[in-house]
Design an enzyme around this catalytic site. Structure first.
Site, short mmCIF file in Angstrom:
data_model
loop_
_atom_site.label_atom_id
_atom_site.label_comp_id
_atom_site.label_asym_id
_atom_site.label_seq_id
_atom_site.Cartn_x
_atom_site.Cartn_y
_atom_site.Cartn_z
CB SER A 81 -0.85 0.00 1.27
OG SER A 81 -1.49 1.24 1.45
CE1 TYR A 106 -4.68 -2.01 4.84
CE2 TYR A 106 -3.39 -0.03 4.44
CZ TYR A 106 -4.10 -1.10 3.95
OH TYR A 106 -4.25 -1.28 2.60
#
Ligand code: NAD
Length: 260
Positions: free
Chosen positions: A142, A155
């Site tokens: 990401s 995350y």
């Protein structure tokens, strides 16, 4: 381009993983799908991808929080197809909350699915790749592997961990025909993004429209979502022989987010 190869994509019943599975099948690879969802819907998907591309598609229900199921999924794929040539660590979940209110079970699940599952998959698949002296390990990381955002502690931690794992394994196998890379997408419109909107509204005291405009797309200079198909095209390129010298890389595909 990928005829005769087998690609195992975790979390491929939805979103980016599904787009990657379709793109690899389109290049002639046999596919192992994985992820949660309605049994009938998954079977329809499986058959559609197989029939549309004339390839073999299997499905594994392995839960990415369970190391033994991950190892068994890789072993089954090797038995059924002879190899796992391409491993895509893609399964992922999100939870948005201030760190001092972050639910412990959500932290544990995000670290397990978004980070530890990649370790377990790599650990299981690498010996077969070494035997064939060819392999591709691609993780859907990401932009959050490169930069942080508030309220996403688990995350961002997991994705930065994927960055470290990618570089380390790339160095370990650099002379063995195996490349290891991470794709770092910005915001892609998938269920994962859709589901975090209510929590972000709560954490930042914003309306849904404000979250989309002022939080999500504010991060992306293009002011557009990246598409799952664009991410899949990059994965196909990384799996190709043309990309054999790209290894240990974290490749942003983020509409300029991490340039800012
Ligand atoms: P998604 O929710 O559409 O897909 C997630 C997939 O993971 C689904 O197939 C789901 O069933 C599977 N999954 C979840 N928990 C699992 C478990 N325990 N075991 C097995 N499978 C499990 O989400 P997406 O947006 O396509 O996300 C895919 C990956 O892309 C994730 O790693 C995510 O962090 C990453 N990513 C997404 C975006 C985005 O904006 N959507 C941006 C950057 C990175």
């Amino acid at each position: 381009m990928l005829g005769g190869k087998t690609a195992l994509i975790t979390g491929s019943t939805s979103g980016i993983g599904l787009a990657i599975a379709k793109a690899f099948a389109g290049q002639g690879a046999n596919i192992v799908l994985n992820g949660f969802g309605d049994k009938g819907t998954i079977e329809t998907l499986r058959a559609e991808i197989a029939n549309a591309n004339g390839v073999e598609v299997r499905y594994s229900a392995a839960d990415m929080t369970k190391p033994a199921e991950i190892a068994a999924m890789v072993a089954e794929a090797e038995t059924e197809f002879g190899a796992v040539d391409i491993l895509v660590n893609n399964a992922g979940i999100q939870h948005v909350a201030p760190v001092d209110e972050f639910p412990i079970d959500k932290w544990d699940a995000i670290i397990a699915i978004n980070l530890s599952a990649a370790f377990h998959g790599i650990r299981a698949a690498l010996p077969g790749m070494k035997r064939k002296k060819w392999g591709r390990i691609i993780s859907t990381a990401s932009a959050h592997a490169l930069v942080a955002s508030p309220f996403k502690s688990a995350y961002v931690t997991a994705k930065h961990g994927i960055a470290g794992l990618t570089k380390t394994v790339a160095l370990e196998v650099a002379t063995q025909g195996i490349t290891v890379n991470a794709i770092c997408p910005g915001y892609v419109w998938t269920p994962l993004v859709e589901k975090q909107i209510p929590d972000t509204m709560k954490a930042r005291n914003l309306t849904e429209e404000q979250v989309k405009r002022d939080v999500i797309l504010a991060a992306q200079p293009t002011k557009e979502f990246v598409t799952a198909e664009e991410v899949a095209s990059l994965a196909v390129y990384l799996a190709s022989d043309a990309a054999r010298s790209i290894t240990g890389s974290l490749l942003p595909i983020d509409g300029g987010w991490t340039a800012a």
